[in-house]
Design a protein around this motif. Sequence first.
Motif, mmCIF file in Angstrom:
data_model
loop_
_atom_site.group_PDB
_atom_site.id
_atom_site.type_symbol
_atom_site.label_atom_id
_atom_site.label_comp_id
_atom_site.label_asym_id
_atom_site.label_seq_id
_atom_site.Cartn_x
_atom_site.Cartn_y
_atom_site.Cartn_z
ATOM 1 N N TYR A 220 19.157 40.982 -30.986
ATOM 2 C CA TYR A 220 19.219 40.260 -29.719
ATOM 3 C C TYR A 220 17.808 40.046 -29.208
ATOM 4 N N ALA B 159 23.387 46.433 -26.575
ATOM 5 C CA ALA B 159 22.455 45.380 -26.160
ATOM 6 C C ALA B 159 22.591 45.113 -24.668
ATOM 7 N N LEU C 58 20.142 37.875 -22.088
ATOM 8 C CA LEU C 58 20.404 38.516 -23.369
ATOM 9 C C LEU C 58 21.063 37.483 -24.264
ATOM 10 N N ARG C 59 20.491 37.277 -25.438
ATOM 11 C CA ARG C 59 21.064 36.286 -26.342
ATOM 12 C C ARG C 59 21.012 36.809 -27.772
ATOM 13 N N PRO C 60 22.136 36.722 -28.499
ATOM 14 C CA PRO C 60 22.110 37.158 -29.894
ATOM 15 C C PRO C 60 21.288 36.181 -30.733
ATOM 16 N N ASP D 156 26.124 33.035 -35.123
ATOM 17 C CA ASP D 156 25.658 34.203 -34.380
ATOM 18 C C ASP D 156 25.970 35.450 -35.194
ATOM 19 N N GLN E 49 27.056 44.969 -29.334
ATOM 20 C CA GLN E 49 26.814 44.149 -28.153
ATOM 21 C C GLN E 49 26.778 45.026 -26.908
#
Length: 130
Positions: free
Chosen positions: A3, A103, A119-121, A129, A100
């Motif tokens: 992430y 994260a 927050l971005r994968p 993704d 996740q």
Amino acid sequence: MKYVIMIHSNPQPWGHPTSDYLAAHQALPADVRKRLNAEFEQVMTELHANGELLGGEALGDPANARLYRWRDGEPLASDGPYSEAKEHLAGFFLIDVDSQARAEEVAARFSGPDETVELRPLMWPGGDDQ
């Protein structure tokens, strides 16, 4: 799972750490600011010790950013970092965590007054993704 944690901010004047330049952060009592700084250092130490922190960088003054958009068959440069926003990307951290949920736990610990944390994968090669 990888992430990116992106720190969006709008400090005036520009500087790092961005929280030091935000009125809402400056208005906090000294003991609260000290606690928040200690908590940030704690999460950074934890991520490093766990091998979850892959990297990160503060970004330079957004006044020096340039945007490139395709127009009339070629790239056209303009001032950046964003076309119509005061907020800018101040920095990022790249993490590799087990889930996740982890994260999200880490990203929540990065947020502070008048800052937005995204927050971005990451995407694997091929576009999916993680």
